[in-house]
Design an enzyme around this catalytic site. Structure first.
Site, short mmCIF file in Angstrom:
data_model
loop_
_atom_site.label_atom_id
_atom_site.label_comp_id
_atom_site.label_asym_id
_atom_site.label_seq_id
_atom_site.Cartn_x
_atom_site.Cartn_y
_atom_site.Cartn_z
N GLY A 154 0.80 -1.22 0.00
CA GLY A 154 0.00 0.00 0.00
C GLY A 154 0.83 1.26 0.00
CB SER A 155 4.43 1.97 0.08
OG SER A 155 4.87 1.07 -0.91
CE1 TYR A 215 -3.92 1.10 2.68
CE2 TYR A 215 -3.98 -1.20 2.04
CZ TYR A 215 -3.69 0.11 1.74
OH TYR A 215 -3.18 0.44 0.50
CE LYS A 259 -4.34 2.38 -9.29
NZ LYS A 259 -5.68 2.79 -8.84
CE LYS A 272 -1.11 3.09 -5.53
NZ LYS A 272 -2.28 3.96 -5.30
CG ASP A 276 -2.76 6.24 -8.03
OD1 ASP A 276 -2.75 7.46 -7.82
OD2 ASP A 276 -3.37 5.42 -7.30
CD GLU A 305 -6.10 5.97 -9.39
OE1 GLU A 305 -6.03 5.10 -10.29
OE2 GLU A 305 -6.35 5.70 -8.21
CD GLU A 363 -7.30 6.94 -3.87
OE1 GLU A 363 -6.95 6.44 -4.96
OE2 GLU A 363 -6.76 6.66 -2.79
CG ASP A 413 -13.57 5.24 -1.55
OD1 ASP A 413 -12.42 4.80 -1.62
OD2 ASP A 413 -14.29 5.09 -0.53
CG HIS A 415 -10.07 3.98 -4.37
ND1 HIS A 415 -10.36 4.05 -3.02
CD2 HIS A 415 -8.75 3.72 -4.45
CE1 HIS A 415 -9.25 3.87 -2.33
NE2 HIS A 415 -8.26 3.66 -3.16
N GLY A 438 -9.28 -1.60 -2.89
CA GLY A 438 -8.07 -1.83 -2.12
C GLY A 438 -8.36 -1.51 -0.67
CD GLU A 479 -7.22 0.48 -6.99
OE1 GLU A 479 -8.01 1.37 -6.65
OE2 GLU A 479 -5.97 0.60 -6.93
#
Lengths: 433, 433
Positions: free
Chosen positions: B22-23, B32, B216, B218, B246, B272, B299, B322, B349, B351, B380
């Site tokens: 998630g970084s 999270y 996708k 980052k 993103d 994104e 999101e 979201d 969005h 995750g 996603e």
């Protein structure tokens, strides 16, 4: 080096809904409230700040401020622009906390309350009111306080520096002038929606007699009522006193245009919050349709990014910043710089509780060190709840006096804190319904 | 009549920062988390909802939900569109609480969590998954759920009704199709910024082998790194698999345009969150400069008013709603209707924790009853933390399976709630650093 050893947060609420003071079309029964912050130092004065709310949820606002304590407690007392810039960046830069906004709502107001308390602390140590403390900083120091992220398409760091440098030569003269003459106020006291016609007429006449050259009425309940009230107010104050109107976000775009067209014969000076504070394009459409009536907004504008767009889109010709809605003085400096860049006058939102006390520092600072102008600028004035502050806002002959005591003026009397603490202060326990 | 007798709110956090899952460029170390809501009924099933956060401040989010309990506890269990519309209006209409937003941030996410829990409760009682429960409502019932305030310059109630009526004839056929075939997913698992090149290549290859036709990455840490990673990803997946990127709000307008120009040779499908989610005009400028690269965001878009403007300004060509950011299913229906009106595909969005579980219901409902289309639409997918849910999201061959269990799928296992409760669950007490 003095340290911040504790951050105290209190839930303070005033039962203003009992008298319908502060009633408007969107907020029929506010209990003006403050999530009140004290930064306790291990030596010397403490620092005071607040987030303003209107009742329920003030406990949530207080919780948000408390959640940021680890960024403050145990740190050195900030003394200068470098420390105040660093504190703001640290608070905004907490990537986990940022998710709660980003930079908006409860989470952002929490940052604002702490940042303003830190300014209070720094200014008290410098033995200066905040407006003077900030106005003595160099243009370079002031620019270092600003977060330019998301602004560079409208205002670069260099442009900000140019604005501040252009204002530098006249600082001393303007500071002397506001110390002698104060700063123009306008009065919202006559116009609350819950007041009778007779009370409206009486208070409007009183405002003119008291030296105000502008008053404001709340609108948006019923168009027939508003036409009648606006007509009464215009007959009372005559053609030369400005009458602004405030819809508190009641309308969609077409409704705003239609309603204001009905009020236009009575020469409204601005229409405030005609629609959602988030609706940049809506405000732009309203401004285009209603010109030359000015469109104003700001008390609910969440941050500098939305103000930037309101200015870019030509959506507002009056910018109403709020001392306690955004990320504190640092972000309000960014907003003042944006307004100066676009040549839009700033007429701050005030009223509530503590907002008059805080925001006069921003207008004075703007006049002395940023825009250098007071043309078409004035600060909202509501004569209400000032008795609770140790350095209350004072208006004479329609003008705010320049505060002279050290700090940012958010400190409340200890007796007030005891009496109005929610839910266990006697004001609440003795009046339960 | 069944009643809601209690609202329980739990602070649940997963220590995801330990593995850099998630970084991204803005969120280097998320844990999270969910502010988890249970609406306890006096008979029959309970209702489950959540607000998603990334760690610190999840307690503030939980406090905001708790503050709304008086609007829920003691009321009848909602069973139909009328009751679900009334609940949403009651929560949004609390004029004192509204000051904390309005309709944004912590306060609005709290409303969303409760509204979604109420949908869960209603759908469980109807013995249907939420997507089917909503897709069986009439166009008139659906329109009654929507708050059209601030929307009428872009979408009227009549236009919404027309959209929903146009989709009515094909509902049964499309519902049968998604039950059989599911709904397209794309994978974000390969692209977290904290992963090594080798891990990126391995996971990108794995995604294609698993049947995904879009991944996708980052971006936004360093342009050199991003060019290298994008090139590696493109070489790995070949020319026919879409690669979205993103930036998680890292850039100003000019930086977004420059950075994406450097990545353009590797054919990014969308960019994104190139900049602040509040910056409608900024997104519009970026979209104009970068076309045909699509601009996507959502999101962090706070409410329907900002989505409305993004669509009006031509600022986005992919809308990423979201499930847990706005005011619940009711407001997401408004957003789906806006997207349908403007002909912009919705790619939600997901995750985090629970977002895949929730949001699949919205895409299936959109396909069956609102837009009626799945062209260029996908949800996603991050294969992470699903084991904590009693009705977990499942993706096979690059497609989400349609959920079949009653409710909105936000319910977590009791063992998860015990283990990950912050700060006193064993996951946190046993791993203190």
């Amino acid at each position: 080096m003095a340290k911040i050893v504790d951050m105290e947060v209190l839930d303070i609420r005033f039962p203003t809904s009992r008298e319908l003071d502060g009633s408007d079309a969107m907020n029929p029964d506010p209990d003006y409230s403050a999530a009140y912050v004290v930064l306790h130092a291990d030596s010397g004065p403490d620092g005071y700040g607040l987030a303003f709310t209107i009742g329920r949820g003030n406990d949530v606002q207080a919780a948000a401020i408390r959640a940021l304590a680890p960024h403050v407690v145990g740190r050195e007392v900030p003394a200068d622009a470098a420390a105040l810039g660093e504190l703001s960046r640290r608070l905004i830069g907490d990537s986990q906390f940022r998710w709660l906004g980003p930079e908006k709502g409860v989470a952002h107001m929490a940052i604002g309350a702490i940042v303003n308390a830190a300014w209070d602390l720094a200014a008290r140590r410098a033995d200066l009111p905040v407006w003077e403390f900030a106005a003595r900083m160099t243009p370079e120091e002031l620019v270092s306080l600003v977060d330019f992220r998301y602004l560079s398409d409208a205002l670069t760091e260099q442009e900000a520096l140019d604005i501040l440098r252009a204002a530098e030569p006249g600082r001393a003269e303007r500071a002397a002038r506001v110390r002698a003459e104060g700063y123009r106020a306008y009065s919202t006291s006559p116009g609350w929606l819950g007041y009778s016609d007779a009370k409206l007429v009486r208070l409007a006449g009183q405002a003119v007699a008291d030296g105000f050259d502008m008053i404001k009425l709340k609108v948006g309940g019923s168009v027939e009522d508003d036409v009648r009230r606006m007509k009464l107010a215009r007959e009372t104050v005559g053609p030369d006193v400005r009458i602004a109107v405030d819809a508190n976000q009641r309308w969609d775009v077409a409704a705003a245009i239609g309603w204001m067209t009905a009020l236009a014969p009575y020469d409204p000076y601005w229409i405030e919050e005609p629609t959602s504070p988030d609706d940049v394009l809506g405000h732009a459409a309203i401004a285009k349709a209603l010109a030359p009536i000015r469109v104003a907004t700001g008390e609910h504008v969440q941050n500098r990014v939305v103000f930037k767009q309101l200015l870019q889109a030509g959506a507002i010709s009056v910018l109403q910043l709020d001392a306690a809605r955004v990320g504190g003085l640092n972000e309000n400096l960014a907003i003042l710089l944006l307004a100066a860049k676009f040549g839009v006058p700033v007429c701050p939102h005030a009223g509530g509780v503590g907002l008059c006390e805080l925001v006069r520092h921003l207008s004075l600072f703007d006049y002395v060190a940023v825009s250098g102008s007071d043309t078409d600028r004035s600060i909202e004035w509501v004569d209400h709840l000032h008795e609770h502050f140790t350095d209350p806002a004072v208006v004479r002959d329609g003008r705010y006096l320049a505060p002279t005591k050290p700090g940012f003026s958010a400190r409340m009397h200890d007796a007030t804190l005891r009496r109005f603490r929610f839910p266990d202060g006697p004001e609440w326990t003795e009046n339960e319904q």
